[in-house]
Design a protein around this motif. Structure first.
Motif, PDB file in Angstrom:
ATOM      1  N   GLY A 162      13.617  -9.071   7.922  1.00  0.00           N
ATOM      2  CA  GLY A 162      14.926  -8.936   9.812  1.00  0.00           C
ATOM      3  C   GLY A 162      13.798  -8.427  10.655  1.00  0.00           C
ATOM      4  N   GLU A 163      14.921  -6.676  10.888  1.00  0.00           N
ATOM      5  CA  GLU A 163      13.969  -5.871  11.418  1.00  0.00           C
ATOM      6  C   GLU A 163      12.792  -4.768  11.524  1.00  0.00           C
ATOM      7  OE1 GLU A 163      17.022  -3.953  14.145  1.00  0.00           O
ATOM      8  OE2 GLU A 163      18.391  -6.053  14.673  1.00  0.00           O
ATOM      9  N   ALA A 164      12.960  -5.170  10.059  1.00  0.00           N
ATOM     10  CA  ALA A 164      11.174  -4.490   9.407  1.00  0.00           C
ATOM     11  C   ALA A 164       9.965  -4.953   9.227  1.00  0.00           C
ATOM     12  CB  ALA A 164      11.218  -4.644   7.859  1.00  0.00           C
ATOM     13  N   SER A 165      10.299  -6.617  10.346  1.00  0.00           N
ATOM     14  CA  SER A 165       9.318  -7.145  10.804  1.00  0.00           C
ATOM     15  C   SER A 165       8.922  -7.136  12.258  1.00  0.00           C
ATOM     16  CB  SER A 165       9.244  -8.707  10.826  1.00  0.00           C
ATOM     17  OG  SER A 165       8.445  -8.921   9.029  1.00  0.00           O
ATOM     18  N   ARG A 166       7.096  -5.924  12.918  1.00  0.00           N
ATOM     19  CA  ARG A 166       7.799  -5.318  13.967  1.00  0.00           C
ATOM     20  C   ARG A 166       6.289  -5.751  14.461  1.00  0.00           C
ATOM     21  NH1 ARG A 166      11.337  -0.416  13.554  1.00  0.00           N
ATOM     22  NH2 ARG A 166      12.654  -1.214  12.575  1.00  0.00           N
ATOM     23  N   ASP A 225      15.632 -12.370  13.052  1.00  0.00           N
ATOM     24  CA  ASP A 225      16.495 -13.424  12.455  1.00  0.00           C
ATOM     25  C   ASP A 225      15.825 -13.153  10.505  1.00  0.00           C
ATOM     26  OD1 ASP A 225      16.484 -15.149  11.097  1.00  0.00           O
ATOM     27  OD2 ASP A 225      15.909 -17.050  12.083  1.00  0.00           O
ATOM     28  N   ALA A 226      17.774 -12.784  10.348  1.00  0.00           N
ATOM     29  CA  ALA A 226      17.200 -11.938   8.558  1.00  0.00           C
ATOM     30  C   ALA A 226      15.800 -13.195   8.195  1.00  0.00           C
ATOM     31  CB  ALA A 226      19.073 -12.189   8.255  1.00  0.00           C
ATOM     32  N   ARG A 227      15.983 -14.205   7.919  1.00  0.00           N
ATOM     33  CA  ARG A 227      15.536 -15.453   7.948  1.00  0.00           C
ATOM     34  C   ARG A 227      13.688 -15.117   6.618  1.00  0.00           C
ATOM     35  NH1 ARG A 227      17.927 -20.652   9.504  1.00  0.00           N
ATOM     36  NH2 ARG A 227      17.368 -19.067  11.857  1.00  0.00           N
ATOM     37  N   ALA A 228      13.221 -14.458   9.032  1.00  0.00           N
ATOM     38  CA  ALA A 228      11.903 -14.626   9.060  1.00  0.00           C
ATOM     39  C   ALA A 228      11.347 -13.155   8.310  1.00  0.00           C
ATOM     40  CB  ALA A 228      11.657 -14.124  10.256  1.00  0.00           C
ATOM     41  N   PHE A 229      10.156 -13.444   8.268  1.00  0.00           N
ATOM     42  CA  PHE A 229       9.541 -12.288   7.393  1.00  0.00           C
ATOM     43  C   PHE A 229       8.064 -12.692   7.578  1.00  0.00           C
ATOM     44  CE2 PHE A 229       7.120  -9.691   4.437  1.00  0.00           C
ATOM     45  CZ  PHE A 229       7.192  -9.248   3.059  1.00  0.00           C
TER      46      PHE A 229
END
Length: 369
Positions: A123-127, A146-150
Protein backbone atom coordinates in the motif's frame (compact mmCIF):
# COMPACT_ATOMS: atom_id res chain seq x y z
CA UNK A 1 8.65 -9.71 -2.83
CA UNK A 2 7.22 -9.08 0.66
CA UNK A 3 10.25 -10.54 2.45
CA UNK A 4 13.15 -8.56 0.98
CA UNK A 5 13.95 -5.91 -0.93
CA UNK A 6 20.76 -1.95 -11.82
CA UNK A 7 22.46 -1.62 -14.17
CA UNK A 8 22.51 0.58 -16.79
CA UNK A 9 23.52 4.06 -15.87
CA UNK A 10 23.87 5.10 -19.48
CA UNK A 11 22.83 8.57 -18.34
CA UNK A 12 25.95 8.87 -16.21
CA UNK A 13 29.34 9.85 -17.64
CA UNK A 14 32.87 9.51 -16.31
CA UNK A 15 34.79 12.59 -15.36
CA UNK A 16 37.92 11.27 -17.02
CA UNK A 17 38.54 11.22 -20.75
CA UNK A 18 38.03 8.01 -22.66
CA UNK A 19 41.74 7.28 -23.18
CA UNK A 20 42.63 7.97 -19.56
CA UNK A 21 39.74 5.84 -18.31
CA UNK A 22 40.73 3.01 -20.62
CA UNK A 23 44.30 3.06 -19.32
CA UNK A 24 43.19 3.04 -15.69
CA UNK A 25 40.67 0.28 -16.36
CA UNK A 26 43.18 -1.80 -18.26
CA UNK A 27 45.58 -1.91 -15.34
CA UNK A 28 42.92 -2.67 -12.77
CA UNK A 29 41.15 -5.25 -14.90
CA UNK A 30 44.42 -7.08 -15.43
CA UNK A 31 44.79 -7.41 -11.68
CA UNK A 32 41.20 -8.48 -11.24
CA UNK A 33 40.81 -10.97 -14.01
CA UNK A 34 44.00 -12.28 -15.48
CA UNK A 35 47.32 -11.94 -13.73
CA UNK A 36 48.49 -14.70 -11.41
CA UNK A 37 50.13 -13.59 -8.18
CA UNK A 38 53.66 -14.06 -9.49
CA UNK A 39 52.96 -11.79 -12.49
CA UNK A 40 51.87 -8.81 -10.45
CA UNK A 41 54.10 -5.85 -9.79
CA UNK A 42 56.17 -6.53 -6.65
CA UNK A 43 54.55 -4.92 -3.65
CA UNK A 44 51.23 -4.26 -5.42
CA UNK A 45 48.12 -5.03 -3.41
CA UNK A 46 45.44 -7.31 -4.86
CA UNK A 47 42.10 -5.71 -5.64
CA UNK A 48 40.01 -5.37 -2.48
CA UNK A 49 37.03 -3.56 -1.01
CA UNK A 50 38.09 -0.50 0.97
CA UNK A 51 35.47 0.05 3.67
CA UNK A 52 34.33 3.64 4.14
CA UNK A 53 33.15 5.12 7.43
CA UNK A 54 29.55 6.17 6.78
CA UNK A 55 28.94 7.16 10.39
CA UNK A 56 26.07 4.69 10.75
CA UNK A 57 25.96 1.05 11.82
CA UNK A 58 22.25 0.38 12.32
CA UNK A 59 21.18 0.82 8.71
CA UNK A 60 21.16 -1.76 5.91
CA UNK A 61 21.88 -0.20 2.52
CA UNK A 62 20.28 -2.20 -0.29
CA UNK A 63 19.97 0.83 -2.59
CA UNK A 64 23.15 2.10 -4.29
CA UNK A 65 23.75 4.57 -7.12
CA UNK A 66 27.38 5.11 -8.11
CA UNK A 67 27.94 8.26 -10.16
CA UNK A 68 31.75 8.04 -10.39
CA UNK A 69 34.74 7.24 -8.19
CA UNK A 70 34.03 10.31 -6.08
CA UNK A 71 30.24 10.43 -5.93
CA UNK A 72 27.83 7.77 -4.72
CA UNK A 73 24.40 7.60 -3.08
CA UNK A 74 23.14 4.84 -0.77
CA UNK A 75 19.63 4.23 0.54
CA UNK A 76 18.36 1.86 3.21
CA UNK A 77 16.35 1.18 6.30
CA UNK A 78 14.97 3.84 8.65
CA UNK A 79 14.36 6.06 5.62
CA UNK A 80 18.09 6.72 5.32
CA UNK A 81 19.82 8.26 2.30
CA UNK A 82 23.53 9.17 2.36
CA UNK A 83 25.69 10.85 -0.26
CA UNK A 84 29.44 11.25 -0.73
CA UNK A 85 31.26 13.47 -3.20
CA UNK A 86 34.82 12.80 -2.04
CA UNK A 87 35.21 9.08 -2.65
CA UNK A 88 33.67 8.03 0.65
CA UNK A 89 35.89 10.19 2.83
CA UNK A 90 32.85 11.97 4.22
CA UNK A 91 29.13 11.26 4.00
CA UNK A 92 26.20 13.61 4.26
CA UNK A 93 22.88 12.38 5.64
CA UNK A 94 20.38 13.64 3.06
CA UNK A 95 17.40 11.54 4.15
CA UNK A 96 13.95 12.85 3.19
CA UNK A 97 12.21 14.39 6.21
CA UNK A 98 9.47 12.31 7.80
CA UNK A 99 10.66 9.09 6.17
CA UNK A 100 12.11 7.30 9.20
CA UNK A 101 9.48 4.54 9.03
CA UNK A 102 10.20 3.74 5.39
CA UNK A 103 12.52 1.16 3.87
CA UNK A 104 14.42 2.50 0.87
CA UNK A 105 15.54 -0.37 -1.38
CA UNK A 106 16.52 1.35 -4.65
CA UNK A 107 18.03 4.65 -5.66
CA UNK A 108 18.93 5.97 -9.13
CA UNK A 109 21.17 9.04 -9.44
CA UNK A 110 21.79 11.15 -12.53
CA UNK A 111 24.63 13.15 -10.95
CA UNK A 112 25.68 14.59 -7.59
CA UNK A 113 22.50 16.67 -7.32
CA UNK A 114 19.67 14.68 -8.89
CA UNK A 115 18.41 11.35 -7.57
CA UNK A 116 15.21 9.29 -7.31
CA UNK A 117 14.68 6.89 -4.40
CA UNK A 118 12.11 4.10 -3.95
CA UNK A 119 10.56 2.97 -0.66
CA UNK A 120 9.04 -0.52 -0.62
CA UNK A 121 6.07 -2.02 1.16
CA UNK A 122 2.38 -2.78 0.87
CA UNK A 123 0.00 0.00 0.00
CA UNK A 124 1.16 3.50 0.88
CA UNK A 125 4.53 2.28 2.14
CA UNK A 126 5.60 2.10 -1.52
CA UNK A 127 6.67 5.64 -2.45
CA UNK A 128 9.02 7.53 -4.73
CA UNK A 129 10.95 10.68 -3.75
CA UNK A 130 13.01 12.96 -5.96
CA UNK A 131 15.71 15.57 -5.26
CA UNK A 132 17.36 18.15 -7.52
CA UNK A 133 19.65 19.78 -4.96
CA UNK A 134 21.80 16.97 -3.61
CA UNK A 135 19.23 15.89 -1.03
CA UNK A 136 18.75 19.25 0.67
CA UNK A 137 15.07 18.95 -0.23
CA UNK A 138 12.90 16.12 -1.54
CA UNK A 139 9.56 15.92 -3.30
CA UNK A 140 7.30 12.91 -2.92
CA UNK A 141 6.33 12.18 -6.52
CA UNK A 142 4.44 8.91 -6.06
CA UNK A 143 2.55 7.19 -3.27
CA UNK A 144 0.93 3.84 -3.97
CA UNK A 145 -2.76 3.80 -3.08
CA UNK A 146 -3.50 0.22 -4.15
CA UNK A 147 -3.22 -2.14 -1.17
CA UNK A 148 -2.52 -5.02 -3.58
CA UNK A 149 0.63 -3.43 -5.01
CA UNK A 150 4.13 -3.74 -3.58
CA UNK A 151 6.89 -1.95 -5.49
CA UNK A 152 10.35 -3.53 -5.53
CA UNK A 153 12.73 -1.77 -7.96
CA UNK A 154 13.12 1.10 -10.40
CA UNK A 155 15.39 1.91 -13.34
CA UNK A 156 16.02 4.78 -15.75
CA UNK A 157 16.81 4.68 -19.48
CA UNK A 158 18.01 8.30 -19.42
CA UNK A 159 17.50 11.36 -17.25
CA UNK A 160 13.81 11.56 -18.17
CA UNK A 161 12.42 8.09 -18.87
CA UNK A 162 12.18 5.45 -16.19
CA UNK A 163 10.13 2.55 -14.83
CA UNK A 164 9.29 1.01 -11.47
CA UNK A 165 7.85 -2.46 -10.95
CA UNK A 166 5.41 -3.95 -8.47
CA UNK A 167 4.71 -7.53 -7.56
CA UNK A 168 1.70 -8.95 -9.46
CA UNK A 169 -1.66 -7.26 -9.16
CA UNK A 170 -4.60 -9.18 -10.66
CA UNK A 171 -2.16 -11.84 -11.84
CA UNK A 172 0.33 -9.60 -13.65
CA UNK A 173 3.39 -7.56 -12.69
CA UNK A 174 2.50 -3.87 -12.52
CA UNK A 175 4.74 -1.30 -14.23
CA UNK A 176 4.93 2.38 -13.32
CA UNK A 177 6.34 4.84 -15.87
CA UNK A 178 7.79 8.35 -15.83
CA UNK A 179 8.76 10.59 -18.73
CA UNK A 180 9.88 13.63 -16.75
CA UNK A 181 12.72 12.36 -14.59
CA UNK A 182 10.53 10.99 -11.83
CA UNK A 183 8.45 14.12 -11.22
CA UNK A 184 5.25 12.25 -12.13
CA UNK A 185 4.32 8.58 -12.63
CA UNK A 186 1.55 6.59 -14.29
CA UNK A 187 0.63 2.90 -14.29
CA UNK A 188 1.12 1.34 -17.71
CA UNK A 189 -1.58 -0.88 -19.22
CA UNK A 190 -0.94 -4.58 -18.59
CA UNK A 191 -2.18 -5.89 -21.94
CA UNK A 192 1.36 -6.74 -23.01
CA UNK A 193 2.40 -8.32 -19.70
CA UNK A 194 2.29 -12.13 -19.51
CA UNK A 195 0.51 -13.77 -16.61
CA UNK A 196 2.52 -14.26 -13.46
CA UNK A 197 3.14 -17.74 -12.11
CA UNK A 198 1.53 -18.80 -8.84
CA UNK A 199 3.60 -17.28 -6.02
CA UNK A 200 5.84 -15.32 -8.41
CA UNK A 201 7.21 -11.94 -7.35
CA UNK A 202 10.29 -9.74 -7.43
CA UNK A 203 13.00 -9.52 -4.77
CA UNK A 204 13.64 -6.05 -3.36
CA UNK A 205 17.13 -7.09 -2.28
CA UNK A 206 19.54 -4.85 -4.17
CA UNK A 207 17.66 -2.49 -6.49
CA UNK A 208 18.55 -4.81 -9.39
CA UNK A 209 15.37 -6.77 -10.01
CA UNK A 210 14.53 -4.23 -12.74
CA UNK A 211 17.38 -3.04 -14.97
CA UNK A 212 17.70 -1.36 -18.35
CA UNK A 213 20.27 -0.93 -21.14
CA UNK A 214 20.05 1.58 -23.95
CA UNK A 215 17.00 3.64 -24.84
CA UNK A 216 14.19 1.07 -24.65
CA UNK A 217 15.31 -2.34 -23.31
CA UNK A 218 14.43 -3.38 -19.79
CA UNK A 219 14.49 -6.68 -17.88
CA UNK A 220 12.58 -7.87 -14.79
CA UNK A 221 13.80 -10.70 -12.53
CA UNK A 222 11.49 -13.02 -10.61
CA UNK A 223 11.40 -15.78 -8.04
CA UNK A 224 8.97 -17.54 -5.75
CA UNK A 225 7.16 -19.37 -8.56
CA UNK A 226 7.75 -22.79 -10.08
CA UNK A 227 10.43 -21.25 -12.32
CA UNK A 228 12.80 -18.31 -11.86
CA UNK A 229 12.10 -16.15 -14.86
CA UNK A 230 13.40 -13.03 -16.58
CA UNK A 231 10.93 -10.82 -18.44
CA UNK A 232 12.22 -8.59 -21.25
CA UNK A 233 10.66 -5.53 -22.86
CA UNK A 234 12.13 -3.70 -25.86
CA UNK A 235 9.57 -0.89 -25.84
CA UNK A 236 10.00 0.64 -22.37
CA UNK A 237 7.62 -1.68 -20.60
CA UNK A 238 4.62 -1.81 -22.91
CA UNK A 239 5.06 -5.43 -24.00
CA UNK A 240 7.02 -8.23 -22.33
CA UNK A 241 8.34 -11.71 -23.07
CA UNK A 242 9.03 -14.16 -20.22
CA UNK A 243 11.84 -16.74 -20.27
CA UNK A 244 12.68 -19.46 -17.75
CA UNK A 245 16.20 -19.41 -16.30
CA UNK A 246 18.18 -22.34 -14.86
CA UNK A 247 18.36 -20.62 -11.46
CA UNK A 248 16.41 -22.76 -8.94
CA UNK A 249 13.01 -21.55 -7.76
CA UNK A 250 9.93 -23.35 -6.43
CA UNK A 251 10.07 -21.62 -3.04
CA UNK A 252 9.30 -18.05 -1.88
CA UNK A 253 12.96 -17.62 -0.88
CA UNK A 254 14.47 -18.73 -4.22
CA UNK A 255 14.91 -17.19 -7.63
CA UNK A 256 16.77 -14.53 -9.58
CA UNK A 257 17.55 -11.61 -7.29
CA UNK A 258 19.64 -9.36 -9.54
CA UNK A 259 20.39 -8.68 -13.20
CA UNK A 260 23.11 -6.77 -15.03
CA UNK A 261 23.30 -6.01 -18.76
CA UNK A 262 26.41 -4.47 -20.34
CA UNK A 263 24.45 -3.86 -23.57
CA UNK A 264 21.07 -4.91 -24.93
CA UNK A 265 22.27 -8.48 -25.60
CA UNK A 266 24.69 -9.59 -22.89
CA UNK A 267 23.40 -10.07 -19.38
CA UNK A 268 24.02 -11.83 -16.08
CA UNK A 269 21.56 -13.18 -13.51
CA UNK A 270 22.39 -14.12 -9.92
CA UNK A 271 20.32 -15.26 -6.95
CA UNK A 272 19.67 -18.50 -5.14
CA UNK A 273 18.05 -19.03 -1.74
CA UNK A 274 18.47 -16.08 0.63
CA UNK A 275 18.06 -18.19 3.77
CA UNK A 276 21.44 -18.54 5.45
CA UNK A 277 20.91 -22.22 6.29
CA UNK A 278 20.01 -23.23 2.73
CA UNK A 279 22.39 -23.98 -0.18
CA UNK A 280 22.20 -22.06 -3.44
CA UNK A 281 23.36 -24.34 -6.28
CA UNK A 282 23.19 -23.15 -9.90
CA UNK A 283 22.56 -19.61 -8.64
CA UNK A 284 23.97 -17.78 -11.68
CA UNK A 285 23.27 -17.68 -15.40
CA UNK A 286 24.18 -15.64 -18.48
CA UNK A 287 22.58 -14.63 -21.77
CA UNK A 288 23.94 -13.39 -25.07
CA UNK A 289 20.64 -12.84 -26.84
CA UNK A 290 18.87 -10.21 -24.70
CA UNK A 291 17.41 -12.83 -22.38
CA UNK A 292 15.69 -15.09 -24.91
CA UNK A 293 17.83 -17.95 -23.59
CA UNK A 294 19.92 -18.38 -20.44
CA UNK A 295 22.83 -20.75 -19.82
CA UNK A 296 23.82 -21.82 -16.30
CA UNK A 297 27.26 -20.97 -14.98
CA UNK A 298 29.62 -23.93 -15.11
CA UNK A 299 31.10 -22.77 -11.80
CA UNK A 300 28.57 -20.51 -10.07
CA UNK A 301 29.17 -18.49 -6.90
CA UNK A 302 29.35 -20.72 -3.85
CA UNK A 303 26.38 -19.10 -2.11
CA UNK A 304 23.38 -16.83 -2.58
CA UNK A 305 24.17 -13.55 -4.32
CA UNK A 306 21.87 -10.52 -4.31
CA UNK A 307 23.74 -8.01 -6.51
CA UNK A 308 25.76 -8.06 -9.73
CA UNK A 309 27.55 -5.50 -11.93
CA UNK A 310 29.72 -5.59 -15.03
CA UNK A 311 33.12 -3.99 -14.71
CA UNK A 312 33.31 -0.99 -17.06
CA UNK A 313 35.13 -1.25 -20.38
CA UNK A 314 35.12 -5.03 -20.13
CA UNK A 315 33.25 -7.62 -22.19
CA UNK A 316 33.90 -10.43 -19.74
CA UNK A 317 34.46 -9.23 -16.15
CA UNK A 318 31.79 -8.73 -13.51
CA UNK A 319 31.30 -8.79 -9.73
CA UNK A 320 28.55 -10.50 -7.73
CA UNK A 321 27.92 -9.76 -4.05
CA UNK A 322 25.96 -11.24 -1.18
CA UNK A 323 25.96 -11.63 2.59
CA UNK A 324 28.83 -14.15 2.49
CA UNK A 325 31.13 -12.47 0.01
CA UNK A 326 32.05 -11.14 -3.42
CA UNK A 327 32.70 -13.25 -6.50
CA UNK A 328 34.42 -12.35 -9.76
CA UNK A 329 33.89 -13.69 -13.26
CA UNK A 330 36.43 -13.04 -16.01
CA UNK A 331 34.63 -15.09 -18.67
CA UNK A 332 31.22 -13.38 -18.86
CA UNK A 333 29.56 -15.51 -16.22
CA UNK A 334 30.75 -18.99 -17.17
CA UNK A 335 32.84 -19.36 -14.01
CA UNK A 336 33.05 -17.39 -10.76
CA UNK A 337 35.69 -17.27 -8.02
CA UNK A 338 35.63 -15.69 -4.56
CA UNK A 339 37.34 -12.32 -4.25
CA UNK A 340 36.27 -11.23 -0.76
CA UNK A 341 34.27 -12.66 2.16
CA UNK A 342 32.72 -9.42 3.47
CA UNK A 343 28.95 -8.94 3.55
CA UNK A 344 27.40 -6.75 0.83
CA UNK A 345 23.91 -6.64 -0.70
CA UNK A 346 24.41 -4.53 -3.81
CA UNK A 347 27.16 -3.40 -6.18
CA UNK A 348 27.48 -0.77 -8.90
CA UNK A 349 30.30 0.35 -11.20
CA UNK A 350 30.93 3.53 -13.20
CA UNK A 351 32.83 4.27 -16.43
CA UNK A 352 35.88 5.56 -14.50
CA UNK A 353 36.15 2.24 -12.63
CA UNK A 354 34.37 3.53 -9.56
CA UNK A 355 33.03 0.21 -8.29
CA UNK A 356 31.06 0.52 -5.05
CA UNK A 357 29.28 -1.97 -2.77
CA UNK A 358 26.87 -1.51 0.13
CA UNK A 359 25.09 -3.66 2.70
CA UNK A 360 24.28 -4.33 6.33
CA UNK A 361 25.51 -2.42 9.39
CA UNK A 362 26.09 0.74 7.35
CA UNK A 363 28.74 -0.97 5.21
CA UNK A 364 29.82 0.88 2.06
CA UNK A 365 33.07 0.19 0.22
CA UNK A 366 34.91 1.16 -2.95
CA UNK A 367 37.06 -1.26 -4.94
CA UNK A 368 40.74 -0.47 -4.75
CA UNK A 369 43.82 -2.11 -6.25
Amino acid sequence: MRRLGKTRRTVLTARTGGRVAAAVCGAALALLTALPAQARTPGSAPPHWDLKDTGTTGVRFRGLAAVDRDTAWVAGTQGTVLRTTDGGGTWRNVSPPGAADLQFRDIEAFDARRAVVLAIGEGEASRVYRTEDGGRSWTESFRNTDARAFYDCLTFFDSRHGLAMSDPVDGKFRILSTGDGGRSWKVLPDDGMPAALAGEAGFAASGQCLVSAGAKDVWLATGGGAHARVLHSSDRGLTWRATDTPVPAGDPARGVFALAFRDRAHGLAVGGDYRADQPSPRAAAATGDAGRTWRPSATPPSAYRSGVAWLPHSRSAALAVGPTGTDLTSDAGRTWRTLDTGSYDTVDCTPDLGCWAAGEQGRVARLES
